[in-house]
Design an enzyme around this catalytic site. Structure first.
Site, PDB file in Angstrom:
ATOM      1  CD  GLU A  46      -2.809  -1.093   2.404  1.00 47.28           C
ATOM      2  OE1 GLU A  46      -2.551  -0.180   3.417  1.00 47.28           O
ATOM      3  OE2 GLU A  46      -3.632  -2.108   2.621  1.00 47.28           O
ATOM      4  N   PRO A 228      33.611  45.672  18.530  1.00 49.65           N
ATOM      5  CG  PRO A 228      32.329  45.374  20.346  1.00 49.65           C
ATOM      6  CD  PRO A 228      32.452  45.152  18.724  1.00 49.65           C
ATOM      7  CG  ASP A 251      42.331  51.076  13.096  1.00 49.94           C
ATOM      8  OD1 ASP A 251      43.162  51.593  12.381  1.00 49.94           O
ATOM      9  OD2 ASP A 251      40.937  51.751  12.869  1.00 49.94           O
ATOM     10  CE  LYS A 273      45.872  57.886  12.334  1.00 50.68           C
ATOM     11  NZ  LYS A 273      44.394  57.916  12.229  1.00 50.68           N
ATOM     12  N   GLY A 304      38.297  49.181  14.101  1.00 47.28           N
ATOM     13  CA  GLY A 304      37.495  48.781  15.469  1.00 47.28           C
ATOM     14  C   GLY A 304      36.172  49.241  15.175  1.00 47.28           C
ATOM     15  N   GLY A 305      35.152  48.556  15.584  1.00 45.33           N
ATOM     16  CA  GLY A 305      33.854  48.959  15.650  1.00 45.33           C
ATOM     17  C   GLY A 305      33.309  48.728  14.261  1.00 45.33           C
ATOM     18  CG  ASP A 306      30.228  50.814  10.878  1.00 40.78           C
ATOM     19  OD1 ASP A 306      29.848  49.820  10.249  1.00 40.78           O
ATOM     20  OD2 ASP A 306      30.457  51.986  10.386  1.00 40.78           O
ATOM     21  CB  VAL A 309      30.645  54.595  13.439  1.00 42.85           C
ATOM     22  CG1 VAL A 309      30.031  55.597  14.702  1.00 42.85           C
ATOM     23  CG2 VAL A 309      29.285  54.310  12.773  1.00 42.85           C
ATOM     24  CB  ALA A 335      32.083  51.690  20.675  1.00 35.90           C
ATOM     25  CG  MET A 386      37.398  58.787  20.074  1.00 31.26           C
ATOM     26  SD  MET A 386      38.064  59.430  18.425  1.00 31.26           S
ATOM     27  CE  MET A 386      36.413  60.012  18.038  1.00 31.26           C
ATOM     28  N   GLY A 415      34.333  47.848  26.511  1.00 38.66           N
ATOM     29  CA  GLY A 415      33.101  47.231  26.347  1.00 38.66           C
ATOM     30  C   GLY A 415      33.090  46.030  25.453  1.00 38.66           C
TER      31      GLY A 415
END
Ligand code: SAH
Length: 479
Positions: A46, A228, A251, A273, A304-306, A309, A335, A386, A415
């Site tokens: 079946e 971050p 960086d 820097k 770092g971060g974006d 930004v 951040a 900063m 953070g």
């Protein structure tokens, strides 16, 4: 140890495959076989309703009887899916006698072939097998790879197979073809396909092919946001580019954990820097990007971060654009978002803040151009980058423009990193508390009603430090 299975991709188009069994398991196998173009014959007294419908549509054949070994005579492959061990084993034995490959569902021992877990991207397939011994592990890996292999790989595989002949003709030497593919995959074509631009992708491929045939491969730069610090916050796209990079210009803010994910033999150049004693100027960074891209390298500019930004990413891309270097941009967790998340501070909140401002106030010049009356307004959150050196001026300006002295703040140092510290208080005491706790860069200031939530919603690392040091909390680290 037993010998490993031999992997094989079988062309089943038009070939007869026998499925013994007519229930739910058989139904799943039949669907996969039909997808592969097989001629499917189901043997079972079946059929379940779906199989019955397929049979009525003429998509499968049905032998309505109990299993008989001769069923295997005409088949290339067979699958035993009856749920009855005795029948399944009879199918396996009949296959063995006739040299027909048989898979017994969920019985690796009785099977002469196994169906792997697989990931499909168009004509591209990745198959995973644990030799039948640990199917859950194979499934787990498949789920992992599902998220890592972009959907557009299917379109890419389709495009490459269509142009295969042309590519081989234009680049007859294997080494030249290999270089071409390496650069092609790191170049804009995959990105165009991800955006659904198939025509653009084909054009770009043909241009790259013409260029490669003339021996002028080009490098490119990817501006990648590293987030971050916590490597888990890197995007999958960023990770992929780090795996393909020849040169990484990063960086100082980029964490070691993120850098460790990059390709082992990529050249890493720190251009921060305050890196050691040397100091790479923005012009110096531009020159490095240009030099390596022109040498045909895949450059990752890791920030770092974006990168867009407070990251000077805009200037760097303008420079690349002016010099005709291809680039792409991968965003990172900035951040403000990371510090909010890891300190338990929702940056907007229906009761407290309807807008969020990202600003920087690190030097006199940038402070002078800020719109202080707007910054002093209520029901918003300020995320100040900063800011460690300029906290006094920031407090004085905000108070002078009417910001309440009781406005809560949270200073988030490092953070998302294991050494994260959060200091909370009210605007009035901001510079003094920052000094007392010896807050160091990188630190981000979150100012507004929402900052007070850190006290109850903190979840990561140590509890927030405040004006009255709790037992064991160091008030001044560097007295
Ligand atoms: N492009 C970066 C910002 C660069 S400016 C981004 O999108 O995050 C550098 C400032 O960012 C630091 O002075 C600090 O205010 C903030 N910052 C970056 N990483 C941070 C971190 N892990 N914790 C706290 N602040 C951070």
């Amino acid at each position: 140890m037993t010998a490993p299975l031999f992997p094989l991709f079988a062309d089943l188009r038009g070939r007869l495959v026998l499925v013994v069994g007519g229930g739910a398991v058989a139904r799943r196998k039949v669907a996969a076989l039909l997808d592969a173009g097989a001629r499917v014959r189901v043997g079972a007294p079946e059929l379940d309703p779906t199989l019955q419908a397929l049979h009525e549509d003429g998509r499968i054949e049905h032998v309505a009887a109990r299993f008989e070994p001769q069923w295997l005579d005409a088949a290339w492959l067979a699958i035993a899916a009856t749920g009855d061990d005795v029948v399944n084993r009879a199918v396996a034995a009949a296959g063995e006698a006739r040299r027909v490959w048989v898979n017994v569902v969920d019985d690796a021992q009785a099977s002469s072939f196994q169906v792997p877990a697989r990931i499909e991207r168009g004509p591209l397939q990745v198959a995973i097998s644990s030799g039948g011994g640990a199917p859950m592990l194979a499934r787990h890996l498949r789920e992992k790879l599902e998220t890592e292999l972009d959907e557009s790989l299917g379109a890419l595989a389709g495009l490459l197979s269509r142009l295969r002949h042309r590519i081989r003709t234009r680049l007859p030497h294997l080494s030249a073809r290999r270089r071409f593919f390496d650069q092609l995959l790191a170049g804009p074509v995959p990105g165009l396909l991800r955006r659904g631009d198939h025509v653009g992708a084909e054009q770009e491929l043909l241009t790259a092919l013409a260029r490669a045939a003339h021996g002028t491969g080009r490098g490119r730069v990817a501006l990648v946001g590293a987030g971050p610090g916590d490597a888990g916050l890197l995007t999958l796209r960023g990770l992929r580019l780090l795996n393909e990079a020849d040169v990484i210009l990063h960086d100082r803010l980029v964490s070691r954990d993120v850098l460790e994910l990059a390709r082992r033999d990529a050249e890493r150049i720190e251009v921060g820097k305050q890196a050691g004693n040397h100091h790479t100027t923005q012009d110096g960074i531009h020159a490095l990007m240009l030099e390596h891209a022109r040498a045909g390298k895949r450059v990752v500019r890791l920030k770092g971060g974006d990168g867009f930004v407070f990251g000077r990413g805009g200037e760097e891309l303008e420079f690349l654009h002016a010099h005709g270097i291809c680039f792409e941009v991968v965003p990172g967790i900035t951040a403000a978002l990371a510090c909010g998340a890891y300190a338990g501070i929702p940056l907007t909140h229906r009761d407290h803040a309807q807008s969020l401002r990202l600003l920087t106030a690190h030097c006199k010049d940038s402070a002078d151009t800020l719109d202080w009356p707007a910054l002093a307004a209520e029901r918003q959150t300020l995320a100040v980058y900063m800011g460690v050196a300029g906290l006094q001026r920031l407090r004085d300006n905000l108070l002078a423009h009417g910001k309440p002295a009781t406005t809560p703040f949270a200073l988030v140092e490092n953070g998302s990193r294991p050494e994260q510290r959060v200091i909370v208080g009210s605007l009035d005491d901001l510079p003094e508390l920052a000094r007392a706790h010896a807050v160091q860069s990188p630190a981000l200031l979150i100012l507004g009603e929402v900052a007070a939530l850190a006290t109850s919603l903190h979840w990561f690392g140590a509890a927030p430090l405040g004006a009255t040091p709790s037992a064991g909390a160091p008030l001044a680290r560097a007295a």
